[in-house]
Design a protein around this motif. Structure first.
Motif, PDB file in Angstrom:
ATOM      1  N   VAL A 227       0.856  -1.187   0.000  1.00 27.29           N
ATOM      2  CA  VAL A 227       0.000   0.000   0.000  1.00 27.29           C
ATOM      3  C   VAL A 227       0.894   1.239   0.000  1.00 27.29           C
ATOM      4  N   SER A 228       0.829   2.015  -1.074  1.00 26.28           N
ATOM      5  CA  SER A 228       1.638   3.222  -1.213  1.00 26.28           C
ATOM      6  C   SER A 228       0.736   4.436  -1.017  1.00 26.28           C
ATOM      7  N   VAL A 229       1.156   5.369  -0.157  1.00 27.61           N
ATOM      8  CA  VAL A 229       0.321   6.512   0.217  1.00 27.61           C
ATOM      9  C   VAL A 229       0.926   7.812  -0.309  1.00 27.61           C
ATOM     10  N   HIS A 230       0.079   8.621  -0.944  1.00 33.95           N
ATOM     11  CA  HIS A 230       0.515   9.874  -1.559  1.00 33.95           C
ATOM     12  C   HIS A 230      -0.534  10.966  -1.333  1.00 33.95           C
ATOM     13  N   CYS A 231      -0.196  12.181  -1.763  1.00 32.34           N
ATOM     14  CA  CYS A 231      -1.139  13.298  -1.812  1.00 32.34           C
ATOM     15  C   CYS A 231      -1.111  13.865  -3.236  1.00 32.34           C
ATOM     16  N   ASN A 232      -2.272  14.254  -3.711  1.00 31.07           N
ATOM     17  CA  ASN A 232      -2.433  14.691  -5.083  1.00 31.07           C
ATOM     18  C   ASN A 232      -2.201  16.184  -5.242  1.00 31.07           C
ATOM     19  N   ALA A 233      -2.141  16.633  -6.498  1.00 29.78           N
ATOM     20  CA  ALA A 233      -2.033  18.055  -6.817  1.00 29.78           C
ATOM     21  C   ALA A 233      -2.558  18.283  -8.218  1.00 29.78           C
ATOM     22  N   HIS A 234      -3.136  19.464  -8.445  1.00 27.66           N
ATOM     23  CA  HIS A 234      -3.614  19.803  -9.787  1.00 27.66           C
ATOM     24  C   HIS A 234      -3.806  21.304  -9.866  1.00 27.66           C
ATOM     25  N   ASN A 235      -3.685  21.851 -11.065  1.00 29.09           N
ATOM     26  CA  ASN A 235      -3.831  23.304 -11.247  1.00 29.09           C
ATOM     27  C   ASN A 235      -5.288  23.673 -11.484  1.00 29.09           C
ATOM     28  N   SER A 236      -6.161  23.107 -10.655  1.00 24.69           N
ATOM     29  CA  SER A 236      -7.593  23.378 -10.740  1.00 24.69           C
ATOM     30  C   SER A 236      -8.160  23.224  -9.332  1.00 24.69           C
ATOM     31  N   ALA A 237      -9.483  23.208  -9.229  1.00 18.65           N
ATOM     32  CA  ALA A 237     -10.131  23.014  -7.925  1.00 18.65           C
ATOM     33  C   ALA A 237     -10.423  21.542  -7.660  1.00 18.65           C
ATOM     34  N   ALA A 238      -9.689  20.659  -8.328  1.00 21.23           N
ATOM     35  CA  ALA A 238      -9.895  19.218  -8.130  1.00 21.23           C
ATOM     36  C   ALA A 238      -9.706  18.858  -6.662  1.00 21.23           C
ATOM     37  N   ASN A 239     -10.546  17.951  -6.172  1.00 23.26           N
ATOM     38  CA  ASN A 239     -10.427  17.502  -4.789  1.00 23.26           C
ATOM     39  C   ASN A 239     -11.017  16.112  -4.649  1.00 23.26           C
ATOM     40  N   GLY A 240     -10.697  15.446  -3.547  1.00 22.17           N
ATOM     41  CA  GLY A 240     -11.204  14.104  -3.305  1.00 22.17           C
ATOM     42  C   GLY A 240     -10.112  13.054  -3.328  1.00 22.17           C
ATOM     43  N   THR A 241     -10.445  11.887  -2.819  1.00 26.17           N
ATOM     44  CA  THR A 241      -9.500  10.763  -2.777  1.00 26.17           C
ATOM     45  C   THR A 241      -9.649   9.924  -4.034  1.00 26.17           C
ATOM     46  N   GLU A 242      -8.614   9.194  -4.369  1.00 23.99           N
ATOM     47  CA  GLU A 242      -8.682   8.194  -5.440  1.00 23.99           C
ATOM     48  C   GLU A 242      -7.598   7.154  -5.182  1.00 23.99           C
ATOM     49  N   THR A 243      -7.948   5.911  -5.435  1.00 25.33           N
ATOM     50  CA  THR A 243      -7.012   4.812  -5.211  1.00 25.33           C
ATOM     51  C   THR A 243      -6.773   4.103  -6.528  1.00 25.33           C
ATOM     52  N   PHE A 244      -5.501   3.916  -6.845  1.00 25.68           N
ATOM     53  CA  PHE A 244      -5.111   3.372  -8.137  1.00 25.68           C
ATOM     54  C   PHE A 244      -4.610   1.932  -8.034  1.00 25.68           C
ATOM     55  N   VAL A 245      -4.954   1.151  -9.029  1.00 21.36           N
ATOM     56  CA  VAL A 245      -4.313  -0.136  -9.271  1.00 21.36           C
ATOM     57  C   VAL A 245      -3.586   0.007 -10.604  1.00 21.36           C
ATOM     58  N   LEU A 246      -2.717  -0.927 -10.892  1.00 20.06           N
ATOM     59  CA  LEU A 246      -1.932  -0.817 -12.116  1.00 20.06           C
ATOM     60  C   LEU A 246      -2.798  -1.094 -13.327  1.00 20.06           C
ATOM     61  N   GLY A 247      -2.631  -0.283 -14.355  1.00 20.88           N
ATOM     62  CA  GLY A 247      -3.357  -0.510 -15.598  1.00 20.88           C
ATOM     63  C   GLY A 247      -2.980   0.553 -16.592  1.00 20.88           C
ATOM     64  N   LEU A 248      -3.393   0.351 -17.830  1.00 19.15           N
ATOM     65  CA  LEU A 248      -3.160   1.377 -18.831  1.00 19.15           C
ATOM     66  C   LEU A 248      -3.945   2.626 -18.455  1.00 19.15           C
ATOM     67  N   HIS A 249      -3.336   3.795 -18.653  1.00 20.35           N
ATOM     68  CA  HIS A 249      -4.038   5.033 -18.335  1.00 20.35           C
ATOM     69  C   HIS A 249      -5.312   5.124 -19.161  1.00 20.35           C
ATOM     70  N   ALA A 250      -6.460   5.209 -18.487  1.00 26.19           N
ATOM     71  CA  ALA A 250      -7.738   5.240 -19.189  1.00 26.19           C
ATOM     72  C   ALA A 250      -7.985   6.602 -19.825  1.00 26.19           C
ATOM     73  N   ASN A 251      -7.319   7.636 -19.347  1.00 25.96           N
ATOM     74  CA  ASN A 251      -7.489   8.967 -19.914  1.00 25.96           C
ATOM     75  C   ASN A 251      -6.226   9.771 -19.642  1.00 25.96           C
ATOM     76  N   GLN A 252      -6.204  10.987 -20.200  1.00 24.43           N
ATOM     77  CA  GLN A 252      -5.016  11.827 -20.076  1.00 24.43           C
ATOM     78  C   GLN A 252      -4.745  12.200 -18.624  1.00 24.43           C
ATOM     79  N   ARG A 253      -5.806  12.409 -17.843  1.00 22.91           N
ATOM     80  CA  ARG A 253      -5.648  12.791 -16.435  1.00 22.91           C
ATOM     81  C   ARG A 253      -4.909  11.699 -15.660  1.00 22.91           C
ATOM     82  N   ASN A 254      -5.330  10.441 -15.830  1.00 20.26           N
ATOM     83  CA  ASN A 254      -4.672   9.336 -15.138  1.00 20.26           C
ATOM     84  C   ASN A 254      -3.222   9.206 -15.579  1.00 20.26           C
ATOM     85  N   PHE A 255      -2.976   9.418 -16.867  1.00 18.75           N
ATOM     86  CA  PHE A 255      -1.605   9.349 -17.371  1.00 18.75           C
ATOM     87  C   PHE A 255      -0.735  10.426 -16.721  1.00 18.75           C
ATOM     88  N   GLU A 256      -1.279  11.635 -16.574  1.00 19.79           N
ATOM     89  CA  GLU A 256      -0.511  12.721 -15.983  1.00 19.79           C
ATOM     90  C   GLU A 256      -0.161  12.430 -14.525  1.00 19.79           C
TER      91      GLU A 256
END
Length: 372
Positions: free
Chosen positions: A106-135
């Motif tokens: 279990v790897s723990v991090h904190c997110n960041a974005h140049n917008s008002a994005a907020n909320g938790t998200e938990t990732f498993v390994l996979g191909l990036h489904a969209n540009q946001r996940n890739f970034e």
């Protein structure tokens, strides 16, 4: 390769012994459920600095709180990739988990974005489904550039290249279902226990998840760049609540796993063995069968220690991927036994492939067209 008779005898003996062995020992040959907790970043890698908060410090405090809570359970062993402000390479984090033969990473991090994005998200390994996940994955993976000798350790991997991520999913394929189950439990716990906004379970190409050989997740506990969320995560109360949610989820996952290990599973294995003993040989003259157990961008030595003790491993490079096969026989009944053996060794997604004149062909067509 061992004969069919030898395999059956070993399989029967293994299944019989499992009736006499505690469930935990059947699942893994160790006394405790091992959880490796990974606080993201550290040392000269500060991580995100949203609103002046340091990701490396927040992640460490949450991880240490989770570890202290889990240690109260006598059946759990906790291992940290770091328990202080020090830099650990991505490959070093994965190695700690693999060397410990961990049950969870279990790897723990904190997110960041140049917008008002907020909320938790938990990732498993996979191909990036969209540009946001890739970034997100690109930003976490770029930690490798802080290592002076990263070129020789990451096999040409480029965090900025989508193509570099394509092969990453395959080495974790065996654990995807369990990883998703844990990730879902974590997000539900965030949302239900402490009313945090959940952005859901997602897939992206994180290198540190790719190189771990157990169910693995990466938790983004919130956005430091969103003032209200950043202040929450930087507070002792916020860190305690996030740690409680992650702890609850891990314990719930373990409880569910424990409930699924028992006589029912042993009996299912025994029934499979009994069925395998009763089947008669089905030999095809011009078809060879083998069991595909893994595919990866990583070239592994085809030795038993790399494949949970399975021998007779072959490796084939197709494009940029290496495919790994167990056994080879013209007897379809025998290859079904090999498939069962691979699954009992932990390769739940193993499947049979057919070749003719050295070329892969459709299995159903092989069984229809080949003459006995």
């Amino acid at each position: 390769m061992k004969t069919s008779l030898n395999f059956i005898l070993v399989l029967v003996a293994t299944t019989f012994i499992s009736f006499l062995t505690p469930a935990e020992a059947f699942q893994k040959s160790k006394d405790k459920f091992v959880v490796v907790l990974d606080a993201g970043h550290g040392g000269h890698d500060s991580g995100n600095l949203g609103s002046g908060y340091r990701e490396k410090e927040i992640a460490l405090k949450i991880v240490l709180a989770v570890g202290n809570a889990l240690k109260e359970n006598k059946g759990i062993q906790v291992i940290y990739t770091r328990d202080s402000d020090k830099f650990v390479t991505l490959r070093g984090r994965a190695k700690i988990a693999n060397d410990a033969d961990a049950d969870l990473f279990v790897s723990v991090h904190c997110n960041a974005h140049n917008s008002a994005a907020n909320g938790t998200e938990t990732f498993v390994l996979g191909l990036h489904a969209n540009q946001r996940n890739f970034e997100i994955a690109k930003k976490e993976n770029e930690v490798i550039f802080l290592e002076s000798d990263y070129e020789k350790h990451y096999e040409g991997f480029d965090p900025k290249s989508p193509e570099s991520l394509i092969g990453l999913t395959l080495i974790q394929e065996e654990y995807l279902d369990q990883s998703i189950r844990l990730a879902r439990s974590i997000e539900d716990s965030f949302q239900n226990r402490h009313k945090r906004k959940s952005r859901g379970v997602k897939q992206a190409g994180f290198w540190v998840l790719h190189n771990t050989y157990m169910p693995s997740v990466l938790v983004e506990t919130g956005f430091l760049t969103y003032d209200k969320e950043g202040a929450f995560l930087n507070s002792l109360s916020g860190q305690a609540k996030m740690a409680e949610s992650i702890t609850d989820a891990i314990l719930a996952y373990k409880k569910q796993l424990d409930m699924n290990i028992g006589e029912g599973i042993y009996q299912e294995n025994a029934n499979q063995v009994e069925a395998a003993l009763e089947e008669q040989p089905q030999v095809f003259n011009d078809i060879m069968f083998k069991v595909q157990i893994a595919a990866s961008s990583k070239e592994l030595d085809p030795k038993p220690y790399n494949f949970n003790g399975l021998d007779a491993i072959s490796r084939e490079k197709i494009g940029s991927l290496y495919k790994y096969y167990f056994g080879q026989t013209s007897d379809y009944t025998e290859v079904k036994r090999l498939e069962l053996q691979a699954k009992l060794k932990g390769y739940k997604s193993a499947f049979i492939v057919a070749t003719k004149d050295g070329e892969l062909i459709d299995l159903s067509e092989a069984l229809k067209s080949a003459s006995n």
